[in-house]
Motif scaffolding. Structure first.
Motif, short mmCIF file in Angstrom:
data_model
loop_
_atom_site.label_atom_id
_atom_site.label_comp_id
_atom_site.label_asym_id
_atom_site.label_seq_id
_atom_site.Cartn_x
_atom_site.Cartn_y
_atom_site.Cartn_z
N GLY A 260 0.78 -1.22 0.00
CA GLY A 260 0.00 0.00 0.00
C GLY A 260 0.82 1.27 0.00
N ASP A 261 2.13 1.17 0.17
CA ASP A 261 2.97 2.37 0.10
C ASP A 261 2.89 2.98 -1.29
OD1 ASP A 261 3.81 2.44 2.70
OD2 ASP A 261 5.74 1.48 2.33
N SER A 262 3.04 4.32 -1.33
CA SER A 262 2.88 5.02 -2.60
C SER A 262 4.09 5.84 -3.00
CB SER A 262 1.66 5.95 -2.52
OG SER A 262 1.84 6.92 -1.49
N ARG A 263 5.10 5.96 -2.14
CA ARG A 263 6.19 6.87 -2.50
C ARG A 263 7.52 6.46 -1.85
NH1 ARG A 263 5.97 12.22 1.23
NH2 ARG A 263 4.92 11.36 3.05
N VAL A 264 8.59 6.87 -2.52
CA VAL A 264 9.94 6.81 -1.99
C VAL A 264 10.53 8.21 -2.11
CG1 VAL A 264 12.30 5.97 -2.34
CG2 VAL A 264 10.38 4.39 -2.50
N ARG A 265 10.96 8.76 -1.00
CA ARG A 265 11.62 10.07 -1.01
C ARG A 265 13.12 9.81 -0.93
NH1 ARG A 265 9.44 14.84 2.71
NH2 ARG A 265 7.83 14.62 1.13
N LEU A 266 13.85 10.27 -1.94
CA LEU A 266 15.26 9.88 -2.09
C LEU A 266 16.18 11.09 -2.08
CD1 LEU A 266 17.33 7.61 -2.72
CD2 LEU A 266 16.87 8.03 -5.15
N THR A 267 17.26 10.94 -1.35
CA THR A 267 18.38 11.88 -1.38
C THR A 267 19.65 11.05 -1.56
OG1 THR A 267 17.25 13.31 0.20
CG2 THR A 267 19.62 13.67 -0.09
N SER A 268 20.44 11.37 -2.57
CA SER A 268 21.63 10.55 -2.81
C SER A 268 22.69 11.33 -3.57
CB SER A 268 21.27 9.28 -3.60
OG SER A 268 22.42 8.52 -3.88
N ASN A 269 23.94 11.09 -3.18
CA ASN A 269 25.07 11.68 -3.90
C ASN A 269 25.65 10.71 -4.92
OD1 ASN A 269 26.28 9.86 -2.18
ND2 ASN A 269 27.86 11.25 -1.44
N GLY A 270 24.83 9.73 -5.33
CA GLY A 270 25.26 8.81 -6.37
C GLY A 270 25.66 7.46 -5.80
N GLY A 271 26.50 6.76 -6.53
CA GLY A 271 26.91 5.43 -6.11
C GLY A 271 27.13 4.53 -7.31
N GLU A 272 26.64 3.31 -7.21
CA GLU A 272 26.85 2.31 -8.24
C GLU A 272 25.68 2.29 -9.21
OE1 GLU A 272 27.59 -1.43 -6.34
OE2 GLU A 272 28.97 -0.53 -4.87
N GLY A 273 25.99 2.34 -10.50
CA GLY A 273 24.95 2.35 -11.52
C GLY A 273 24.00 1.16 -11.43
N PRO A 274 24.50 -0.08 -11.31
CA PRO A 274 23.59 -1.22 -11.22
C PRO A 274 22.64 -1.13 -10.03
CG PRO A 274 25.78 -1.97 -11.81
CD PRO A 274 25.92 -0.52 -11.46
N ALA A 275 23.10 -0.63 -8.90
CA ALA A 275 22.22 -0.49 -7.74
C ALA A 275 21.16 0.57 -8.01
CB ALA A 275 23.04 -0.12 -6.51
N ALA A 276 21.56 1.67 -8.67
CA ALA A 276 20.60 2.72 -9.01
C ALA A 276 19.53 2.18 -9.96
CB ALA A 276 21.32 3.90 -9.63
N MET A 277 19.94 1.40 -10.95
CA MET A 277 18.98 0.82 -11.88
C MET A 277 18.04 -0.15 -11.17
SD MET A 277 21.22 0.25 -15.38
CE MET A 277 22.91 0.18 -14.75
N ALA A 278 18.57 -0.89 -10.20
CA ALA A 278 17.74 -1.81 -9.42
C ALA A 278 16.69 -1.04 -8.62
CB ALA A 278 18.60 -2.65 -8.49
N LEU A 279 17.07 0.12 -8.08
CA LEU A 279 16.11 0.93 -7.34
C LEU A 279 15.03 1.48 -8.28
CD1 LEU A 279 15.07 2.28 -4.81
CD2 LEU A 279 16.74 4.11 -5.16
N ALA A 280 15.42 1.94 -9.46
CA ALA A 280 14.45 2.43 -10.43
C ALA A 280 13.47 1.32 -10.82
CB ALA A 280 15.15 2.97 -11.67
N ASP A 281 13.98 0.12 -10.99
CA ASP A 281 13.11 -1.01 -11.31
C ASP A 281 12.16 -1.32 -10.16
OD1 ASP A 281 14.11 -1.35 -13.87
OD2 ASP A 281 15.56 -2.90 -13.28
N LEU A 282 12.66 -1.23 -8.94
CA LEU A 282 11.81 -1.46 -7.76
C LEU A 282 10.67 -0.43 -7.71
CD1 LEU A 282 11.14 -2.69 -4.95
CD2 LEU A 282 12.85 -1.11 -3.99
N ILE A 283 11.01 0.83 -7.93
CA ILE A 283 10.01 1.90 -7.92
C ILE A 283 8.96 1.67 -9.00
CG2 ILE A 283 9.69 4.37 -8.37
CD1 ILE A 283 12.44 4.78 -6.98
N GLU A 284 9.41 1.26 -10.18
CA GLU A 284 8.47 0.99 -11.28
C GLU A 284 7.60 -0.22 -10.95
OE1 GLU A 284 8.83 0.72 -16.08
OE2 GLU A 284 10.01 -0.74 -14.95
#
Length: 274
Positions: free
Chosen positions: A65-89
């Motif tokens: 039932g959650d509807s949002r992720v509020r994110l603050t980040s100074n970057g990191g690893e591309g594959p992890a970022a893509m995994a987070l985008a996929d999770l959000i989608e």
């Protein structure tokens, strides 16, 4: 390869305060960043470097039932970022950018996520990707690091194509950031830390409107980054509000521009302390 990418940016994080419609106080971003992750109404607020453990922590904190992720980040690893985008989608969540989202956060979480809003005063900045670093062909690459670079580059390109983004944008911010290549071809000197595209350029790249805050000019961008630095008492990186160099382009054109990156002069190397 990852160590080189991780050393390319030093950024700062700002604090924001917001209220829900029902009037409950949400945590200040400084509180979220101290904790790394906090539950907020309807989702989670997360602050940290994008790496597998950070993404896993967000995933475990989300509830049905959650509807949002509020994110603050100074970057990191591309594959992890893509995994987070996929999770959000996959979870059909709204992405809220709070404070700052740069490097892998900007390239692989914000840009590919259609349901994204930039909260007031928050900023998005781009610089290098694994694709761009791989294209530079540094002289000190080993066969192993070169293979790793090619694999990461292919992963980034496939992700961008799947999300309908121009693959040229994996390279263009890096080209705008780079001033020259060292004479030994083992590193680059950069003009700035990262760039924030003009709103219309960002919308052209993403194929959708920017929702929420976006600096209208270089003055507003500079003021926002000064506020970032003042909020947490950290130095801000040099940033540029980019007005050009971001039109989608074929790979052959990108490769031609990369091949023409100038060699740093002795004066440039001396000024950089190299």
């Amino acid at each position: 390869m990852l160590a080189r990418l991780g050393a390319l940016v030093v950024v700062a994080i700002t604090a924001l305060t917001a209220c829900q419609a029902h009037g409950a106080r949400e945590p200040r971003l400084s509180e979220v960043c101290a904790a790394g992750l906090m539950r907020i109404e309807g989702g989670v607020a997360a602050c940290g470097r994008l790496e597998p453990a950070f993404v896993e922590r967000i995933q475990k904190a989300l509830k049905p039932g959650d509807s949002r992720v509020r994110l603050t980040s100074n970057g990191g690893e591309g594959p992890a970022a893509m995994a987070l985008a996929d999770l959000i989608e996959r979870r059909r969540l709204r992405l809220e950018i709070a404070g700052i989202c740069v490097s892998a956060c900007a390239h692989f979480v914000y840009a590919p996520t259609p349901n994204a809003v930039v909260l007031q005063g928050a900023l998005v900045g781009f610089h290098h990707t694994a694709s761009y670093i791989d294209a530079l062909k540094f002289a000190d690459e080993t066969p192993e690091s070169a293979a790793e670079g090619r694999a990461l580059s292919a992963k980034e390109a496939a992700f961008y194509r799947r999300r309908g983004l121009p693959t040229s944008f994996l390279y263009q911010p890096g080209l705008l950031v780079t001033a020259c290549m060292s004479p030994d071809r083992r590193s680059t000197l950069n003009r700035m830390t990262f760039i924030t595209p003009r709103r219309d350029k960002m919308e052209l790249i993403m194929g959708r409107p920017v929702v929420g805050f976006w600096p209208k000019d270089s003055k507003e961008l500079g003021e926002a980054y000064e506020a970032v630095a003042a909020e947490l008492g950290v130095p801000r990186g040099e940033t540029v509000w980019s007005v050009g160099g971001l039109t989608p382009a074929p790979q052959a054109a990108i490769d031609a521009v990369i091949s023409r990156i100038p060699t740093c002069t002795p004066a440039q190397m001396a000024e950089a302390g190299r």
